[in-house]
Design an enzyme around this catalytic site. Sequence first.
Site, PDB file in Angstrom:
ATOM      1  N   HIS A 164     105.136 131.019  57.101  1.00  0.00           N
ATOM      2  CA  HIS A 164     105.822 130.224  56.086  1.00  0.00           C
ATOM      3  C   HIS A 164     105.184 128.849  55.931  1.00  0.00           C
ATOM      4  O   HIS A 164     105.154 128.283  54.838  1.00  0.00           O
ATOM      5  CB  HIS A 164     107.293 130.094  56.496  1.00  0.00           C
ATOM      6  CG  HIS A 164     108.148 129.435  55.480  1.00  0.00           C
ATOM      7  ND1 HIS A 164     108.285 129.914  54.194  1.00  0.00           N
ATOM      8  CD2 HIS A 164     108.930 128.318  55.539  1.00  0.00           C
ATOM      9  CE1 HIS A 164     109.110 129.122  53.518  1.00  0.00           C
ATOM     10  NE2 HIS A 164     109.505 128.154  54.308  1.00  0.00           N
ATOM     11  N   SER A 187     109.906 126.602  49.912  1.00  0.00           N
ATOM     12  CA  SER A 187     110.960 127.027  50.819  1.00  0.00           C
ATOM     13  C   SER A 187     112.321 126.850  50.140  1.00  0.00           C
ATOM     14  O   SER A 187     112.448 127.210  48.968  1.00  0.00           O
ATOM     15  CB  SER A 187     110.841 126.241  52.130  1.00  0.00           C
ATOM     16  OG  SER A 187     111.604 126.839  53.143  1.00  0.00           O
ATOM     17  N   ASP A 242     104.012 135.311  55.496  1.00  0.00           N
ATOM     18  CA  ASP A 242     105.302 134.617  55.541  1.00  0.00           C
ATOM     19  C   ASP A 242     106.429 135.631  55.698  1.00  0.00           C
ATOM     20  O   ASP A 242     106.645 136.465  54.823  1.00  0.00           O
ATOM     21  CB  ASP A 242     105.473 133.822  54.236  1.00  0.00           C
ATOM     22  CG  ASP A 242     106.731 132.964  54.201  1.00  0.00           C
ATOM     23  OD1 ASP A 242     107.532 133.013  55.157  1.00  0.00           O
ATOM     24  OD2 ASP A 242     106.902 132.232  53.214  1.00  0.00           O
TER      25      ASP A 242
END
Lengths: 402, 402
Positions: free
Chosen positions: A352, A146, A319
């Site tokens: 995600h 991330s 994602d």
Amino acid sequence: MEVEHDTVSLGEFEFECGETIPDLEIEYEAYGEFTGDNAVLVCHALTGSAHVAGTHRSDTGGQARAWWDDIVGAGKAVDTTEYYVVCANVPGSCYGSTGPASENPETGEPYGTDFPPVTVGDWTEAQRALLDELGVPHLHAVVGGSVGGMNVLEWATRHPDHVERIVPIAAAARLDTQCLAIDAVARRAITTDEDWNGGDYYGEDRPNPKDGLALARQLGHVMYLSKASMERKFGRRAAGRDAVRSFPADPAANFFPYRDVESYLDYQAEKFVERFDANSYLYLTRAMDNYDLSSGFESDADALAAFEGEALVMSFTGDWHFTTQQAESLADSLRSADVEAAHHVVDSDHGHDAFLVEPDHVGPPVADFLEAGVAGNAVTDTAGDEEEGESDFAPVHTSLFS
Amino acid sequence: MEVEHDTVSLGEFEFECGETIPDLEIEYEAYGEFTGDNAVLVCHALTGSAHVAGTHRSDTGGQARAWWDDIVGAGKAVDTTEYYVVCANVPGSCYGSTGPASENPETGEPYGTDFPPVTVGDWTEAQRALLDELGVPHLHAVVGGSVGGMNVLEWATRHPDHVERIVPIAAAARLDTQCLAIDAVARRAITTDEDWNGGDYYGEDRPNPKDGLALARQLGHVMYLSKASMERKFGRRAAGRDAVRSFPADPAANFFPYRDVESYLDYQAEKFVERFDANSYLYLTRAMDNYDLSSGFESDADALAAFEGEALVMSFTGDWHFTTQQAESLADSLRSADVEAAHHVVDSDHGHDAFLVEPDHVGPPVADFLEAGVAGNAVTDTAGDEEEGESDFAPVHTSLFS
């Protein structure tokens, strides 16, 4: 597993904005033994901490468990019997490193919003300074997911000679407009909470801006899941009979079910506001939003040109916070910069969150890449697919609706 | 264009929840001349009004213009020289029909959250009663977009013998979990605004819960656009020098650009809070969230079984609020119910807003369907595509990333 858990004082620190603070403290954890060429830096995500692995801590800052314990540890993908693994809490956070909630030694009061704006570049320089303290001049690898993956890229840009291998996971060269918008709304939820009080809410006598932070967190959770995973986890089901609304509602709400998905969001938010600082949330999301790999360069490839190591880009088909398309664009930039790079796409509808909850699919390519680079056994690459006219990362998989 | 613009009193009205109010007023507009078999009911979306077309009104409730003026009017797709077109503001809204902000005749005070919970079924029954008042027993067609498309479906379920043709546009049999979640966060933004005050904020002496309503609206705008359209409209650009932040921010924010996308969201929110009632937003989103075509039936197809007319389902490839997959599932249910149905997919990256901003692609199939049903010239259907093994609505187009 040998573990260090400590806080080091780095002294005066100048931020990218030009402001300084008299003393930047960095909390870190380190696992395993440094042999000179086996250091791996792990970069945490937005609301993560230095506590990446192990069960050695009781003071986990409210985290139920180490955030990547499935990946980092003895015999695991990032093997702490082989590598010296360091994870540091970033400046601006609230898990032991200096941030808005920390005391300003010049005033004896919390910094609050007097804390300098922080950037992913600042995180990187703080990590560089920490590693100097630890006697680690050179990293075998930097790994992160991330916004931690942006932190990884910043290492390749700022300190290309200090890193052999980079692993940006579920990351991108920059956030897209849709996610910028959602983050902006999240920050507005915090700053319009009357209890935020211009950022000055510390101290016994003032309430925390819990409602605003809760809303921000709930928007985060929506971004971290996919349409498919939300559908599967919650559907349109009503929450169990024991579920209690923790947010105010209008009386008419009682005619309608309190849904499972609401109960999930409310529960997550309730836990989060106990452990996280609202000002830190403002600062860290801004660092993420502002990150742009190409900033100060001609292009993404130009930003990566000085890096001579290898790169494993990992992405997840479900994602939509950081898409496989963005990851492929990043991989293309690495290839253009003559970096030995592979883009490993994991087919997952976990959204995600996949980088955290799919260790069986994340672990093997990471392990093999750390050992053997892009030639590693479990490492796949989209480049080959493209030549065959097929691609693992085709939009059919990356749809929100998969 | 001949226009009626009026408010009718329907007397005591019983809501689906069992509660009644002594007098339900419905504001409507009607265009053209009723000839006995040419009535078309248009159903508005969440924050829409009866003012669907024309420039005859100066009191537009803050709307800059009629919401579907590109589609409805003399010589337009829904041709007011041919059809008698009626659009009514739904109960619970704040554009002339009775809702939370209206005065409760029993107390002389606004209903506030004493207003009964409303459902899409209630909207439909109120429209039925209005049409009775207007002397319209039978509809040639019901047309509507977004939650207005749910309203269309409810007509086919509740009054199958009163409608010849239905056109649900950018709609679905039910909202998906992700959108339920975002709506839930939006409502929490309103109910945690201290100025909401449990729904009692009417009157000169109390401020409106503007911040909460603004956040809710901003989340709406994120849902109405696609990744691609946001990228194209705003990218990561900074807002122009004249742009002024209208939300509070922490001082550190000044180090970072105030982005175009933020400026857009702030501007939209600022306009919206002037024109819309926060309690109405709670009520209407709940009606949308709660809508489920199959509710009270065995299945979606079962809910549609009594309808013997024709149906045109329209969807937009870039719409993630109501996806083409959901529309195709709806079309399948119609086909299973032996309804003559076509699913017309418009390739557009405008997101959910496409039904408003793509009149050149929405108009022709609607016009031809109103005239000739599914055999209409400009009407396409996904069923044919499927037989050829290809499909206009393949996920490759419906991706958020298209």
